[in-house]
Design an enzyme around this catalytic site. Structure first.
Site: not given
Ligand code: CTP
Length: 324
Positions: A247, A267, A280-281, A298
């Protein structure tokens, strides 16, 4: 079996702190936001010091040759991928973003914050819509929109969601999904991890077998070893994860081609600003536990803090509340 990210990474990392110890930031969910042109111009100039977006978005044929041995951004030097004649024929002649410029762009992350957001119409009104990792949209249109002009496609998606195209059903399903993307740019980071080698071969074969069925054609983009340019830029802003999230890379690219960038689905927290629990998704099955355990490489909360800072500066617009 390995998870999608473990497969892509090719190795295991130490565990993240438990999700419960990551605190949720306080955000303003009001709509008062205006672009700050001076700050935006400065931000673009800063990025340009490191990233040549038009070039870095994809290799072009004049830069490579058949048999050229590619290495990987995140794998040891010993791992290689020679460019085959098939892959070469799928590399574009010119950058898919040559001379491209858009007024408004939406960058759609895959966060659970998009569930029940009713942001679909707003997202679809953008002139150009970027999405990540071939995220499913059909069942979620009212919340995530349906327009797709660009999506990243990590080759490991093929393993995780389409069983490596081993059955007629997976092939038909994948073909169907690709048809939906006719005219869009499919951005395939094939040279990030050696773990995606075999899948890249399967993918290139499939594209060639079905090439004629795409009209308008699919615009394939194959970034070379460019991740370090993005990392070097964000390092100047105090962010230095092992790997930037997809992203964040897509947002960086969008900034260079779009007058105004609006972000949705960014977020990385297990509850919404109003403390409603989230997956999460946005496309996770009901009941899936929120986990970032495969995201060790990450630093999503740190990325979010930076995005929030840029929102406050008027450089981008971050949406973390339902759209009206
Ligand atoms: N994202 C986010 N918050 C979430 C989920 C996703 O901010 N709860 C953003 C991240 O920037 C992420 C992008 O949306 O890169 C796309 O999500 P996903 O496909 O889940 O990416 P990752 O699995 O994190 O994989 P990667 O970034 O390694 O491609």
């Amino acid at each position: 079996p390995l998870t999608r990210s473990q497969f892509a990474l090719g190795f295991m990392d130490p565990p993240l702190p438990p999700v419960s110890t990551i605190s949720v930031p306080t955000v303003s969910t009001t709509l008062d936001w205006t672009v700050n042109q001076t700050a935006l111009n400065q931000h673009r100039a800063d990025i340009e010091q490191f990233v040549d977006a038009e070039r870095n978005i994809s290799l072009v044929r004049s830069e490579v040759r058949v048999g050229q041995v590619m290495h990987f951004d995140y794998s040891e030097q010993k791992y290689v991928f020679p460019i085959s004649a098939s892959l070469y024929s799928l590399i574009p002649e010119v950058s898919p973003f040559q001379n491209k410029h858009y007024n408004t762009c939406a960058v759609v992350g895959s966060g659970g914050i998009l569930s029940n957001s009713y942001c679909g119409n707003e997202i679809d009104r953008a002139d150009f819509v970027f999405r990540c990792n071939f995220a499913p949209i059909d069942k979620y249109k009212s919340h995530v929109g349906s327009k797709t002009n660009f999506t990243t496609f990590n080759p490991s998606v093929l393993e995780k969601y389409f069983s490596n195209l081993q059955t007629i059903y997976d092939r038909a399903r994948f073909l169907n999904e690709l048809r939906r993307l006719r005219g869009a740019v499919l951005w395939i980071p094939a040279f990030s991890f050696h773990g995606s080698n075999m899948v890249t071969r399967t993918l290139t074969d499939f594209f060639l077998e079905h090439e004629r069925q795409f009209n308008p054609k699919l615009n394939l983009a194959w970034p070379g070893n460019v991740m370090k340019y993005f990392s070097d830029f964000w390092k100047t802003k105090g962010l230095s994860p092992k790997r930037l999230s997809t992203g964040m890379i897509v947002y960086t690219l969008a900034t260079m081609f779009c007058e105004e960038v609006r972000l949705y689905g960014f977020w990385p927290y297990s509850v919404a600003p109003d403390h409603t629990p989230l997956s999460y998704h946005y496309y996770d099955k009901k009941g899936t536990t929120f986990t970032m355990k495969w995201k060790q490489a990450h630093q999503l909360p740190e990325e979010f803090n930076l995005l929030q800072h840029l929102h406050k500066q008027g450089v981008l617009k971050l949406t973390v509340a339902p759209c009206s």
